[in-house]
Design a protein around this motif. Sequence first.
Motif, short mmCIF file in Angstrom:
data_model
loop_
_atom_site.label_atom_id
_atom_site.label_comp_id
_atom_site.label_asym_id
_atom_site.label_seq_id
_atom_site.Cartn_x
_atom_site.Cartn_y
_atom_site.Cartn_z
N ILE A 121 -52.26 49.33 -24.86
CA ILE A 121 -52.05 48.66 -26.13
C ILE A 121 -50.84 49.25 -26.86
O ILE A 121 -50.14 48.57 -27.60
N SER A 122 -50.56 50.54 -26.61
CA SER A 122 -49.36 51.15 -27.18
C SER A 122 -48.11 50.52 -26.57
O SER A 122 -47.15 50.20 -27.28
N GLY A 123 -48.13 50.31 -25.26
CA GLY A 123 -47.02 49.64 -24.59
C GLY A 123 -46.85 48.21 -25.08
O GLY A 123 -45.72 47.74 -25.29
N PHE A 124 -47.97 47.53 -25.30
CA PHE A 124 -47.92 46.16 -25.82
C PHE A 124 -47.24 46.12 -27.19
O PHE A 124 -46.38 45.27 -27.44
N SER A 125 -47.62 47.04 -28.06
CA SER A 125 -47.06 47.06 -29.41
C SER A 125 -45.56 47.34 -29.38
O SER A 125 -44.78 46.69 -30.07
N GLN A 126 -45.15 48.34 -28.58
CA GLN A 126 -43.73 48.67 -28.48
C GLN A 126 -42.94 47.53 -27.84
O GLN A 126 -41.85 47.18 -28.29
N GLY A 127 -43.50 46.96 -26.76
CA GLY A 127 -42.82 45.87 -26.07
C GLY A 127 -42.65 44.65 -26.94
O GLY A 127 -41.69 43.90 -26.80
N MET A 128 -43.58 44.45 -27.87
CA MET A 128 -43.47 43.33 -28.80
C MET A 128 -42.47 43.63 -29.91
O MET A 128 -41.64 42.78 -30.27
N LEU A 129 -42.54 44.84 -30.46
CA LEU A 129 -41.81 45.16 -31.69
C LEU A 129 -40.30 45.12 -31.51
O LEU A 129 -39.57 44.56 -32.34
N LEU A 130 -39.79 45.70 -30.42
CA LEU A 130 -38.34 45.79 -30.24
C LEU A 130 -37.66 44.42 -30.16
O LEU A 130 -36.77 44.13 -30.96
N PRO A 131 -38.04 43.53 -29.23
CA PRO A 131 -37.36 42.24 -29.18
C PRO A 131 -37.70 41.34 -30.36
O PRO A 131 -36.87 40.55 -30.82
N LEU A 132 -38.93 41.45 -30.88
CA LEU A 132 -39.34 40.60 -32.00
C LEU A 132 -38.48 40.86 -33.23
O LEU A 132 -37.93 39.92 -33.83
N LEU A 133 -38.32 42.13 -33.58
CA LEU A 133 -37.51 42.45 -34.75
C LEU A 133 -36.03 42.19 -34.48
O LEU A 133 -35.29 41.78 -35.39
N ALA A 134 -35.58 42.42 -33.23
CA ALA A 134 -34.18 42.15 -32.89
C ALA A 134 -33.85 40.67 -33.08
O ALA A 134 -32.80 40.31 -33.64
N VAL A 135 -34.76 39.79 -32.66
CA VAL A 135 -34.55 38.34 -32.80
C VAL A 135 -34.57 37.94 -34.27
O VAL A 135 -33.71 37.17 -34.74
N ILE A 136 -35.54 38.45 -35.04
CA ILE A 136 -35.64 38.10 -36.46
C ILE A 136 -34.39 38.53 -37.22
O ILE A 136 -33.81 37.77 -38.00
N LEU A 137 -33.94 39.77 -36.96
CA LEU A 137 -32.76 40.28 -37.66
C LEU A 137 -31.49 39.52 -37.24
O LEU A 137 -30.62 39.25 -38.07
N GLU A 138 -31.37 39.18 -35.95
CA GLU A 138 -30.21 38.41 -35.48
C GLU A 138 -30.19 37.03 -36.13
O GLU A 138 -29.14 36.55 -36.57
N GLN A 139 -31.35 36.40 -36.22
CA GLN A 139 -31.43 35.08 -36.86
C GLN A 139 -31.13 35.14 -38.35
O GLN A 139 -30.70 34.16 -38.94
N ASN A 140 -31.35 36.31 -38.95
CA ASN A 140 -31.04 36.50 -40.36
C ASN A 140 -29.60 36.95 -40.59
O ASN A 140 -29.21 37.26 -41.73
N GLY A 141 -28.79 37.03 -39.51
CA GLY A 141 -27.37 37.34 -39.64
C GLY A 141 -27.02 38.81 -39.71
O GLY A 141 -25.91 39.17 -40.11
N VAL A 142 -27.93 39.69 -39.30
CA VAL A 142 -27.66 41.13 -39.32
C VAL A 142 -26.75 41.49 -38.14
O VAL A 142 -26.96 41.02 -37.02
N ALA A 143 -25.73 42.30 -38.38
CA ALA A 143 -24.77 42.69 -37.33
C ALA A 143 -25.48 43.41 -36.19
O ALA A 143 -26.46 44.12 -36.40
N SER A 144 -24.97 43.23 -34.96
CA SER A 144 -25.64 43.81 -33.79
C SER A 144 -25.68 45.34 -33.84
O SER A 144 -26.64 45.96 -33.38
#
Length: 386
Positions: A17-40
């Motif tokens: 479940i720790s791996g699940f949380s980490q695996g979800m958090l990294l790409p999920l937040l990366a996509v949300i921030l990219e869609q909000n126009g945050v620099a890479s």
Amino acid sequence: MVSVKIRFWILIALVTISGFSQGMLLPLLAVILEQNGVASSINGLHATGLYIGVLIASPFMEKPMRKFGFKPIILIGGILVFVSLALFPFWQALWFWFILRVMVGIGDHMLHFGTQTWVTTTVEKETRGRSIALYGLFFGAGFTLGPLMTRLLSVNEALPFLLSASLSVIVWSTMFFVRNRWPEDDDRTVQTSSSIKRFIKSGKIAWVAFLAPFGYGFMEASLHGVFPVYGMRIGHDVDILSLIIPCFAAGSLISQLPLGILSDRLGRRNVLLVVILGGALCFWLATFLEASVPALFLLFALSGMFVGSLFSLGISYMTDLLPKALLPAGNIMCGISFSLGSIGGPYIGGLFVQYVPGVSFFYVIVIMLVFLFGAILLKRERAVAS
């Protein structure tokens, strides 16, 4: 209280479940921030919060574990993880999300340190590679499923966070059925040296083993935190990326246990050199075929089969090299190495994507793996010479 066998599987469930949380958090937040126009570059820097949390927690965990045992460390870590995940949907601010990333990092590292040290200090030497491979296998299974949660963004932005938090609570609650235990001590080692001295001693003996967790952290965080941004910029759809990324962890599920068993027979070091070389070749091929979705699916799966086991192989190698009294310090050093790689990976990858346009992001991973291969190979040559 549960048996030793059931305790092992409860610890495995926690790391899943720790791996699940980490695996979800990294790409999920990366996509949300990219869609909000945050620099890479900012996106990549923001992703380091998880691993900054690991670094903050690392120096302060060995003594509490020796005093209070494994169970309290795991329980407190679990609380930090699921409370932090549940808070993400309530306020979308960069600084607030960064603090929550740090808290998840602290909690996840407490979970990993507790479960990892418990497993490494209680398994038999003859089956060490197999047992730790199972640990890595189920962490990878969680990581494989985690990125799929990005698809739920189209339903509701809060849903992935709340689902992950709920699953964490359910698995965390099983720890109440486990009897607490304490790590083994060598009185001379513990009484005559401070934690810092034990870290230094562990580093002198097993530094070569710590390179594998470093490389795995660099690669994993880059692929989950930066590749979604790079993939969107070269024209791939978010839904496709959410399926490509888990192929890396899925590949590791196929090879994790066989590589662990093989390392028991052929030696951890020899297997490490082979898998690092294979992973470097896969990512080098990806630099030419990154526009092809089928090729990315295949190469992510193949690279996962090779280098998706770096973390568990590194832990097994470290456990071979260190006496039992230094294993808590060694496990912390593995966590620190993993964190340094995980901090460097997204930030360097983010800078590369932003300031070196037109050059494949995968070169960052290839260069890191070549460095890793050379360092481990040179260690052998020096050992032979001496």
